[in-house]
Design a protein around this motif. Structure first.
Motif, PDB file in Angstrom:
ATOM      1  N   SER A   1       6.985 -14.466  85.717  1.00  0.00           N
ATOM      2  CA  SER A   1       5.931 -14.963  84.830  1.00  0.00           C
ATOM      3  C   SER A   1       5.905 -14.158  83.541  1.00  0.00           C
ATOM      4  O   SER A   1       5.773 -14.726  82.452  1.00  0.00           O
ATOM      5  N   LEU A   2       6.030 -12.836  83.674  1.00  0.00           N
ATOM      6  CA  LEU A   2       6.059 -11.963  82.505  1.00  0.00           C
ATOM      7  C   LEU A   2       7.195 -12.365  81.578  1.00  0.00           C
ATOM      8  O   LEU A   2       6.987 -12.534  80.373  1.00  0.00           O
ATOM      9  N   GLU A   3       8.390 -12.517  82.130  1.00  0.00           N
ATOM     10  CA  GLU A   3       9.568 -12.885  81.330  1.00  0.00           C
ATOM     11  C   GLU A   3       9.342 -14.202  80.591  1.00  0.00           C
ATOM     12  O   GLU A   3       9.630 -14.311  79.404  1.00  0.00           O
ATOM     13  N   SER A   4       8.838 -15.183  81.299  1.00  0.00           N
ATOM     14  CA  SER A   4       8.598 -16.495  80.701  1.00  0.00           C
ATOM     15  C   SER A   4       7.583 -16.412  79.561  1.00  0.00           C
ATOM     16  O   SER A   4       7.799 -16.955  78.476  1.00  0.00           O
ATOM     17  N   LEU A   5       6.478 -15.722  79.812  1.00  0.00           N
ATOM     18  CA  LEU A   5       5.447 -15.584  78.780  1.00  0.00           C
ATOM     19  C   LEU A   5       5.955 -14.807  77.574  1.00  0.00           C
ATOM     20  O   LEU A   5       5.696 -15.185  76.430  1.00  0.00           O
ATOM     21  N   LEU A   6       6.687 -13.725  77.813  1.00  0.00           N
ATOM     22  CA  LEU A   6       7.220 -12.924  76.704  1.00  0.00           C
ATOM     23  C   LEU A   6       8.235 -13.703  75.884  1.00  0.00           C
ATOM     24  O   LEU A   6       8.250 -13.590  74.644  1.00  0.00           O
ATOM     25  N   ASN A   7       9.068 -14.501  76.537  1.00  0.00           N
ATOM     26  CA  ASN A   7      10.041 -15.317  75.806  1.00  0.00           C
ATOM     27  C   ASN A   7       9.346 -16.333  74.912  1.00  0.00           C
ATOM     28  O   ASN A   7       9.721 -16.523  73.752  1.00  0.00           O
ATOM     29  N   GLU A   8       8.349 -16.983  75.458  1.00  0.00           N
ATOM     30  CA  GLU A   8       7.617 -17.979  74.661  1.00  0.00           C
ATOM     31  C   GLU A   8       6.855 -17.310  73.523  1.00  0.00           C
ATOM     32  O   GLU A   8       6.821 -17.818  72.402  1.00  0.00           O
ATOM     33  N   LEU A   9       6.262 -16.179  73.804  1.00  0.00           N
ATOM     34  CA  LEU A   9       5.540 -15.435  72.772  1.00  0.00           C
ATOM     35  C   LEU A   9       6.478 -15.036  71.640  1.00  0.00           C
ATOM     36  O   LEU A   9       6.135 -15.158  70.465  1.00  0.00           O
ATOM     37  N   GLU A  10       7.679 -14.598  71.988  1.00  0.00           N
ATOM     38  CA  GLU A  10       8.667 -14.210  70.975  1.00  0.00           C
ATOM     39  C   GLU A  10       9.030 -15.394  70.080  1.00  0.00           C
ATOM     40  O   GLU A  10       9.158 -15.248  68.867  1.00  0.00           O
ATOM     41  N   GLU A  11       9.170 -16.571  70.676  1.00  0.00           N
ATOM     42  CA  GLU A  11       9.472 -17.770  69.890  1.00  0.00           C
ATOM     43  C   GLU A  11       8.329 -18.098  68.924  1.00  0.00           C
ATOM     44  O   GLU A  11       8.567 -18.468  67.780  1.00  0.00           O
ATOM     45  N   ILE A  12       7.104 -17.952  69.398  1.00  0.00           N
ATOM     46  CA  ILE A  12       5.945 -18.219  68.533  1.00  0.00           C
ATOM     47  C   ILE A  12       5.901 -17.223  67.390  1.00  0.00           C
ATOM     48  O   ILE A  12       5.650 -17.594  66.236  1.00  0.00           O
ATOM     49  N   ILE A  13       6.164 -15.955  67.665  1.00  0.00           N
ATOM     50  CA  ILE A  13       6.186 -14.933  66.612  1.00  0.00           C
ATOM     51  C   ILE A  13       7.241 -15.286  65.564  1.00  0.00           C
ATOM     52  O   ILE A  13       6.979 -15.209  64.355  1.00  0.00           O
ATOM     53  N   LYS A  14       8.413 -15.699  66.016  1.00  0.00           N
ATOM     54  CA  LYS A  14       9.482 -16.083  65.085  1.00  0.00           C
ATOM     55  C   LYS A  14       9.063 -17.270  64.220  1.00  0.00           C
ATOM     56  O   LYS A  14       9.330 -17.292  63.016  1.00  0.00           O
ATOM     57  N   MET A  15       8.428 -18.251  64.846  1.00  0.00           N
ATOM     58  CA  MET A  15       7.983 -19.434  64.105  1.00  0.00           C
ATOM     59  C   MET A  15       6.946 -19.068  63.049  1.00  0.00           C
ATOM     60  O   MET A  15       7.013 -19.546  61.909  1.00  0.00           O
ATOM     61  N   ILE A  16       5.997 -18.221  63.425  1.00  0.00           N
ATOM     62  CA  ILE A  16       4.961 -17.803  62.476  1.00  0.00           C
ATOM     63  C   ILE A  16       5.597 -17.012  61.333  1.00  0.00           C
ATOM     64  O   ILE A  16       5.288 -17.241  60.155  1.00  0.00           O
ATOM     65  N   SER A  17       6.485 -16.097  61.671  1.00  0.00           N
ATOM     66  CA  SER A  17       7.147 -15.271  60.653  1.00  0.00           C
ATOM     67  C   SER A  17       7.959 -16.122  59.691  1.00  0.00           C
ATOM     68  O   SER A  17       7.924 -15.903  58.471  1.00  0.00           O
ATOM     69  N   LYS A  18       8.682 -17.086  60.229  1.00  0.00           N
ATOM     70  CA  LYS A  18       9.490 -17.956  59.378  1.00  0.00           C
ATOM     71  C   LYS A  18       8.595 -18.784  58.456  1.00  0.00           C
ATOM     72  O   LYS A  18       8.868 -18.902  57.266  1.00  0.00           O
ATOM     73  N   PHE A  19       7.538 -19.352  59.014  1.00  0.00           N
ATOM     74  CA  PHE A  19       6.611 -20.139  58.183  1.00  0.00           C
ATOM     75  C   PHE A  19       6.007 -19.260  57.090  1.00  0.00           C
ATOM     76  O   PHE A  19       5.946 -19.656  55.930  1.00  0.00           O
ATOM     77  N   ARG A  20       5.617 -18.069  57.463  1.00  0.00           N
ATOM     78  CA  ARG A  20       5.022 -17.131  56.501  1.00  0.00           C
ATOM     79  C   ARG A  20       5.995 -16.820  55.370  1.00  0.00           C
ATOM     80  O   ARG A  20       5.610 -16.708  54.219  1.00  0.00           O
TER      81      ARG A  20
END
Length: 117
Positions: A93-112
């Motif tokens: 569960s940790l791995e799955s959540l961290l992977n998804e969180l990392e993708e969201i961070i990348k998306m926010i950073s790219k948009f920014r």
């Protein structure tokens, strides 16, 4: 001004909130007002800051709210790791959540980075 409901990062982070609610529902009852509450509030902060920033008149202000959302994401990462240390989360569960969180961070950073400030 951006229509936050059209932003993929807002949609994805909002859906991600329901996943953390499901995971934290499995945490011990005595953590209800501890790390469970902390994690949930931090998760809700991501789509909320994207929405609030989108309502602002300038890209500079939106960029600031996206920066806050990224800060919340790193807070969440720390809290997830601590939850795993305390055996509240299984490693998968940790791995799955961290992977998804990392993708969201990348998306926010790219948009920014695309905002003209």
């Amino acid at each position: 001004m951006h229509r936050f409901k059209d932003l993929e990062i807002w949609k994805r982070s909002r859906i991600f909130c329901s996943k953390i609610y499901a995971e934290t529902a499995k945490f011990p009852e005595n953590e209800k007002f501890g790390i469970t509450n902390q994690l949930r509030r931090a998760f809700v902060s991501i789509p909320s800051n994207i929405a609030e920033g989108s309502s602002r008149a300038s890209n500079k202000e939106l960029s600031r709210f996206l920066e806050i959302a990224i800060g919340s994401a790193y807070e969440i990462e720390t809290q997830l790791l601590i939850s795993n240390d305390l055996k509240f989360l299984e490693f998968e569960s940790l791995e799955s959540l961290l992977n998804e969180l990392e993708e969201i961070i990348k998306m926010i950073s790219k948009f920014r980075s695309t905002l003209k400030i």
